[in-house]
Design an enzyme around this catalytic site. Sequence first.
Site, PDB file in Angstrom:
ATOM      1  N   ASP A 103      -0.832  -6.166   0.045  1.00  9.07           N
ATOM      2  CA  ASP A 103      -1.220  -5.518   1.289  1.00  9.07           C
ATOM      3  C   ASP A 103      -2.734  -5.353   1.395  1.00  9.07           C
ATOM      4  O   ASP A 103      -3.400  -5.008   0.415  1.00  9.07           O
ATOM      5  CB  ASP A 103      -0.599  -4.119   1.372  1.00  9.07           C
ATOM      6  CG  ASP A 103       0.708  -4.100   2.141  1.00  9.07           C
ATOM      7  OD1 ASP A 103       0.944  -5.019   2.954  1.00  9.07           O
ATOM      8  OD2 ASP A 103       1.493  -3.156   1.936  1.00  9.07           O
ATOM      9  N   GLU A 155       9.733  -4.174  10.494  1.00 10.07           N
ATOM     10  CA  GLU A 155      10.098  -2.873   9.923  1.00 10.07           C
ATOM     11  C   GLU A 155      10.603  -1.911  10.985  1.00 10.07           C
ATOM     12  O   GLU A 155       9.963  -1.699  12.011  1.00 10.07           O
ATOM     13  CB  GLU A 155       8.912  -2.231   9.199  1.00 10.07           C
ATOM     14  CG  GLU A 155       9.269  -0.880   8.589  1.00 10.07           C
ATOM     15  CD  GLU A 155       8.242  -0.320   7.623  1.00 10.07           C
ATOM     16  OE1 GLU A 155       8.455   0.791   7.110  1.00 10.07           O
ATOM     17  OE2 GLU A 155       7.223  -0.994   7.379  1.00 10.07           O
ATOM     18  N   ASP A 162       0.823  -1.201   0.000  1.00  7.77           N
ATOM     19  CA  ASP A 162       0.000   0.000   0.000  1.00  7.77           C
ATOM     20  C   ASP A 162       0.864   1.261   0.000  1.00  7.77           C
ATOM     21  O   ASP A 162       0.353   2.376  -0.083  1.00  7.77           O
ATOM     22  CB  ASP A 162      -0.995   0.000   1.164  1.00  7.77           C
ATOM     23  CG  ASP A 162      -0.340  -0.099   2.532  1.00  7.77           C
ATOM     24  OD1 ASP A 162       0.899  -0.169   2.603  1.00  7.77           O
ATOM     25  OD2 ASP A 162      -1.088  -0.105   3.545  1.00  7.77           O
ATOM     26  N   SER A 163       2.182   1.079   0.039  1.00 10.07           N
ATOM     27  CA  SER A 163       3.116   2.184  -0.193  1.00 10.07           C
ATOM     28  C   SER A 163       2.902   2.798  -1.569  1.00 10.07           C
ATOM     29  O   SER A 163       3.380   3.906  -1.845  1.00 10.07           O
ATOM     30  CB  SER A 163       4.560   1.704  -0.054  1.00 10.07           C
ATOM     31  OG  SER A 163       4.779   0.520  -0.810  1.00 10.07           O
ATOM     32  N   GLU A 208      -0.999  -5.398   8.827  1.00 12.63           N
ATOM     33  CA  GLU A 208      -0.182  -4.841   9.898  1.00 12.63           C
ATOM     34  C   GLU A 208      -0.808  -5.127  11.260  1.00 12.63           C
ATOM     35  O   GLU A 208      -2.029  -5.200  11.394  1.00 12.63           O
ATOM     36  CB  GLU A 208      -0.045  -3.330   9.715  1.00 12.63           C
ATOM     37  CG  GLU A 208       0.633  -2.925   8.421  1.00 12.63           C
ATOM     38  CD  GLU A 208       0.699  -1.409   8.251  1.00 12.63           C
ATOM     39  OE1 GLU A 208       0.283  -0.681   9.183  1.00 12.63           O
ATOM     40  OE2 GLU A 208       1.159  -0.953   7.189  1.00 12.63           O
TER      41      GLU A 208
END
Length: 277
Positions: free
Chosen positions: A83, A181, A44-45, A114
């Site tokens: 994602d 991360e 989703d970056s 996440e």
Amino acid sequence: MKKMVPDFFKMKAEHEKITMLTAYDYPGAHWVEEAGLDMILVGDSLGMVVLGYDSTVPVTMDDMIHHAKAVRRGAPQTFVVVDMPFMSYATIDSALLNAGRLIQEGGADAVKLEGGESFAPIIKTLTQVGIPVVGHIGLTPQTATQLGGFKVQGRDLESAKQLMRDARALEEAGVMSIVLEAIPAEVAKRITREITVPSIGIGAGKDCDGQVLVIHDLLGMFDRFKPKFVKSYGDVKALAVQGIREYITEVKQQNFPAKEHEFKLSDEIVEKLYGKD
């Protein structure tokens, strides 16, 4: 040959590092497959490096499916993780619905979400119905505001222990791997040693079972900011700007298009076209 979930566990067991990069479109996916990458992340970056948002939060399920389909077409022989965007897994029901869409419509081999131990019940439900899940702990961009911004996580003893609890909870919930991360290398090393699932690091040191980077960072295509953990292996932006400037100059000076770029009529037709009626 396309790797599947058991292959990544075997790579961990045999201490072979796993390579992962983001890709968001057909050409990017084609490039990384041709290079021999182990695993693609449709992150989703893309909200920041492709769509120009200030964060990943505005990215929608339709955005993710659109880009996932392009990546699957570009890399049919590479394992693709997609994602789950912000709020797409707020409940078990929404997680099931949206993860299913990413698999069925987007062509994903696995989904990534996440969150630590509080998300373990959702992850367990997904894995129990046969959806491979990649976890993601440490700096979680979708909730970066709650974390105080894009900062390293796990720097004190209690937060480091919480990351370890998170990793164990995700392992027990059935994840196929965990992205770590922006956490101290020592914490990532211990997590990697103590869990049976592969760890994929991004800003988490060299002792993780694999590494992931955003391809736009790796190739120098995105320069709004550069995290400390990024190493650039090219400067595609500079090459692109140089090429575009040369194009502009040649068009202005009437050097492009040249004769070799033109299509021609036969002399007979030209004579009739330009001759008098």
